[in-house]
Design an enzyme around this catalytic site. Sequence first.
Site, mmCIF file in Angstrom:
data_model
loop_
_atom_site.group_PDB
_atom_site.id
_atom_site.type_symbol
_atom_site.label_atom_id
_atom_site.label_comp_id
_atom_site.label_asym_id
_atom_site.label_seq_id
_atom_site.Cartn_x
_atom_site.Cartn_y
_atom_site.Cartn_z
ATOM 1 N N ARG A 143 -2.313 1.461 13.685
ATOM 2 C CA ARG A 143 -2.252 0.531 12.640
ATOM 3 C C ARG A 143 -1.310 -0.649 13.111
ATOM 4 N NH1 ARG A 143 -2.518 3.815 7.226
ATOM 5 N NH2 ARG A 143 -0.417 4.262 7.641
ATOM 6 N N ARG A 176 4.589 -0.930 11.425
ATOM 7 C CA ARG A 176 5.582 -0.200 10.619
ATOM 8 C C ARG A 176 6.232 0.779 11.154
ATOM 9 N NH1 ARG A 176 1.954 -0.307 5.460
ATOM 10 N NH2 ARG A 176 1.378 1.544 6.075
ATOM 11 N N ARG A 187 5.609 13.189 10.069
ATOM 12 C CA ARG A 187 4.875 13.456 8.761
ATOM 13 C C ARG A 187 3.798 14.566 8.885
ATOM 14 N NH1 ARG A 187 3.151 7.304 8.221
ATOM 15 N NH2 ARG A 187 1.865 7.956 6.470
#
Length: 231
Positions: A143, A176, A187
């Site tokens: 991403r 990010r 995560r």
Amino acid sequence: MKVSLKREDSKEGDDVMNIVLLGPPGAGKGTQAKSISKRFNIPHISTGDMLREAISSNSELGKKVANIVERGDLVPDDLMIKLVKERISREDASDGFILDGFPRTTVQAESLRYMLKEMGDKINIAIFIDVGEEEVVKRISSRRVCPNCGKVYNLLSLKPKNDNICDECGSELVQRDDDKPETVRDRYEVYIKNTKSVIEFYKSQGKLKTFDGSKDIDKLASSIIDYLESL
Ligand code: AMP
């Protein structure tokens, strides 16, 4: 204020479709929830979105949870349960809803079961979009975002026209911090640790339906919708 959970002006409880969507970050829950919401005309309720809205509007709830959400920790069960109880008792959820991001603990899952019982609803289905760690890492670490206009790209599935340059405003795209592979792995671990028990909870009640989340988005959406239509 006590929130009444009795459904007064809706269909018979049996017809109400209450769906819980489970899956790791990067499984495409948001996208699938939107298709299901459109097909069955029921609201997509994302607890992550609700909390982010509360934080940006600086409401009482927002002030309480801002630091917790920023750290990626879980917001206490009592706050989450109150938030969801109020939301699902609103008129637009009277024919059912699709929950994305809740329940994340067995206490939350038990409370939801209790709320639905109070409402007289029998159908409560958990859809688990199963995607392995390596696929999640691959998807999320591909991403890229535009730091100027916020547009989101994916080097695998939604590439910019020119390498690493935003189509909209020409700025250089960035990754990010929490999309970096090491953080994505953390995560994923947090997700597995927290949701394992929730998956077991629905499995033991025969309410869990697992889908292979490595399929392409449209095929996955059709299989989930076909399954829900067959109920
Ligand atoms: P999400 O967009 O679903 O990943 O949620 C973003 C953040 O909101 C999470 O990292 C948690 O801090 C918080 N959050 C969302 N849903 C819940 C929940 N059901 N229980 C506890 N915390 C939650």
